[in-house]
Structures are given as structure tokens and as C-alpha cells.
Write a protein that holds these residues in place. Sequence first.
Motif, mmCIF file in Angstrom:
data_model
loop_
_atom_site.group_PDB
_atom_site.id
_atom_site.type_symbol
_atom_site.label_atom_id
_atom_site.label_comp_id
_atom_site.label_asym_id
_atom_site.label_seq_id
_atom_site.Cartn_x
_atom_site.Cartn_y
_atom_site.Cartn_z
ATOM 1 N N VAL A 1 16.475 -5.843 -37.106
ATOM 2 C CA VAL A 1 16.830 -5.707 -36.099
ATOM 3 C C VAL A 1 16.109 -4.596 -35.434
ATOM 4 O O VAL A 1 15.689 -4.586 -34.287
ATOM 5 C CB VAL A 1 18.009 -6.046 -35.575
ATOM 6 N N ILE A 2 16.509 -3.637 -36.232
ATOM 7 C CA ILE A 2 16.472 -1.675 -36.154
ATOM 8 C C ILE A 2 14.742 -1.620 -35.864
ATOM 9 O O ILE A 2 14.770 -1.344 -34.954
ATOM 10 C CB ILE A 2 16.831 -1.386 -36.709
ATOM 11 N N ALA A 3 14.115 -2.072 -37.327
ATOM 12 C CA ALA A 3 13.276 -2.551 -36.770
ATOM 13 C C ALA A 3 11.939 -2.654 -36.087
ATOM 14 O O ALA A 3 11.377 -2.074 -35.478
ATOM 15 C CB ALA A 3 12.204 -2.577 -38.412
ATOM 16 N N VAL A 4 12.172 -4.152 -35.505
ATOM 17 C CA VAL A 4 11.987 -4.673 -34.496
ATOM 18 C C VAL A 4 11.917 -3.666 -32.586
ATOM 19 O O VAL A 4 11.557 -3.605 -31.914
ATOM 20 C CB VAL A 4 12.500 -5.503 -34.105
ATOM 21 N N VAL A 5 13.406 -3.374 -32.809
ATOM 22 C CA VAL A 5 13.354 -2.406 -31.675
ATOM 23 C C VAL A 5 12.664 -1.001 -31.577
ATOM 24 O O VAL A 5 12.265 -0.573 -30.802
ATOM 25 C CB VAL A 5 15.207 -1.618 -31.326
ATOM 26 N N LEU A 6 13.204 -0.234 -32.949
ATOM 27 C CA LEU A 6 11.914 1.039 -32.719
ATOM 28 C C LEU A 6 10.253 0.815 -32.838
ATOM 29 O O LEU A 6 10.018 1.248 -32.588
ATOM 30 C CB LEU A 6 11.968 1.202 -34.459
ATOM 31 N N PHE A 7 9.758 -0.609 -33.598
ATOM 32 C CA PHE A 7 8.228 -1.088 -33.385
ATOM 33 C C PHE A 7 8.178 -0.491 -31.915
ATOM 34 O O PHE A 7 6.797 -0.197 -31.345
ATOM 35 C CB PHE A 7 8.201 -1.868 -34.168
ATOM 36 N N GLY A 8 9.332 -1.789 -31.175
ATOM 37 C CA GLY A 8 9.327 -1.778 -29.746
ATOM 38 C C GLY A 8 8.222 -0.504 -28.510
ATOM 39 O O GLY A 8 7.606 -0.556 -27.789
ATOM 40 N N LEU A 9 9.756 0.158 -29.310
ATOM 41 C CA LEU A 9 9.962 1.499 -28.124
ATOM 42 C C LEU A 9 8.464 2.654 -29.029
ATOM 43 O O LEU A 9 7.190 3.326 -27.636
ATOM 44 C CB LEU A 9 11.017 2.485 -28.844
ATOM 45 N N PHE A 10 8.051 2.497 -30.029
ATOM 46 C CA PHE A 10 7.014 3.174 -30.560
ATOM 47 C C PHE A 10 5.361 2.835 -29.745
ATOM 48 O O PHE A 10 4.451 3.270 -29.631
ATOM 49 C CB PHE A 10 6.551 3.686 -32.211
#
Length: 213
Positions: A190-199
Motif C-alpha cells: 500500500v505504501i509503495a503504491v502511494v509513493l509510486f503514484g507520487l513519484f
Amino acid sequence: MSELSKRSAKYYLIQGMQMMGIMVVLQAILCVEWFLMADDRNNLFDHIIRMVLMCGVMFMILFNLIYAVYGPNWLDSLVLSMGARRKDIFVGEIIKQFTYIILNTVVYLVISVTTGNNIWVPIIILAAVGAALAGAIGQVIGFKIKKYGKAYLFVIAIVAGCLGVFASLTTVLEIDLLGLLRNRVGWIIVIAVVLFGLFEFWSYKLGQKSMVM
């Protein structure tokens, strides 16, 4: 999708497959080295399989990061000269990275399941998620290097050094880091997906402002 967009997408798809080819060749060379250097021939097959899986998950993340970093400085001008737009490059980078990640994930999942190393399954999935996030971060780093020069790599070196120290400490203190990660797969994804979207959003914005070199 226009013909130019299709052509750029095909180009990036081939790039992702070529990255996978390099991974396979590197792993094959390492397998030969492990075979020649092995002292105990009794458990040689199991040892090689474990090494392939261990190096594979690390290489999956590292290679995707490296290729993403050099994308804005290496591929952008070439693809733009083919008539592609910045939007096509952004989509193409995602195609390239996910082609590479999916191929790696499938190969290592097959190896782990068919050889009875099911303990590696969640680790491989986490590595795939980490590789996707590393690719998004690498794109941003690539644009920053393009703007500020290779001195920006010192920041990366410092971060990598800190991660190396952290890995060493977990070994010295006998902390089961992989075990801790396996117990938190859901949250990590979940955290990685959110960070992926932001980057990826940040990368898209940087790509819009980037000049052709």
C-alpha cells in the motif's frame, strides 16, 4: 493511439525485454561461477537456486533503478527524434519498466515454486513492488541529474551508503529483516503504491519541463 505513439511504445517494450535478456545472461554467468567455486557438491543445486533467487530480487530492483536514472539522459532525445511526444515517453518508460519487472517476477516465481522454495514467493512480490517504486524514483533522479549535473549522484551515493550500513547492522545484530517484511506485505505494498503514484506524477511534471539535450 497514433502510429508514432505505437512505435515509441514498441521501442520501450523491446528495451524492457533487452533489460531482461541482460539479467538472464548475468545470472547465467554467476551460475557458472558458483558451480566452479563450490566446495560442497552434495547440495550444489539448492545452493545455486538460493543464490539465483537472492541475487535476482536484488538485481530486479537495482537494474530498474539504474536504467530509470539514465532514461532522461539516454533515451529521451532518441525517442523524441522519432516524433514521439513527452506523454509517449512517460507511458513508454512505464511499459519498459513493467515489462522488465513482470518478466522477472514470473521467472523467479516459477523457479521458487518448482524448486520448493515457496518462502521466497512473498519476497519476490515485494521485490517487484520495490522495483516499480525504484523505477519511479530513478526517473526523478534522472531528471535532476540532467538539470544539475552528475554531482547530484553524490546524494545517491550517500543514501546507498546508509542503506548498506543498515543492511550490515541487521546482519550483525541477527535481525530477521526478511521475516519482518514478510509479515507486513500488505502495508508495504500500500505504501509503495502511494509513493509510486507520487513519484510518477513528479516525473511526469519534470518531463514536461525538460529540454532536449
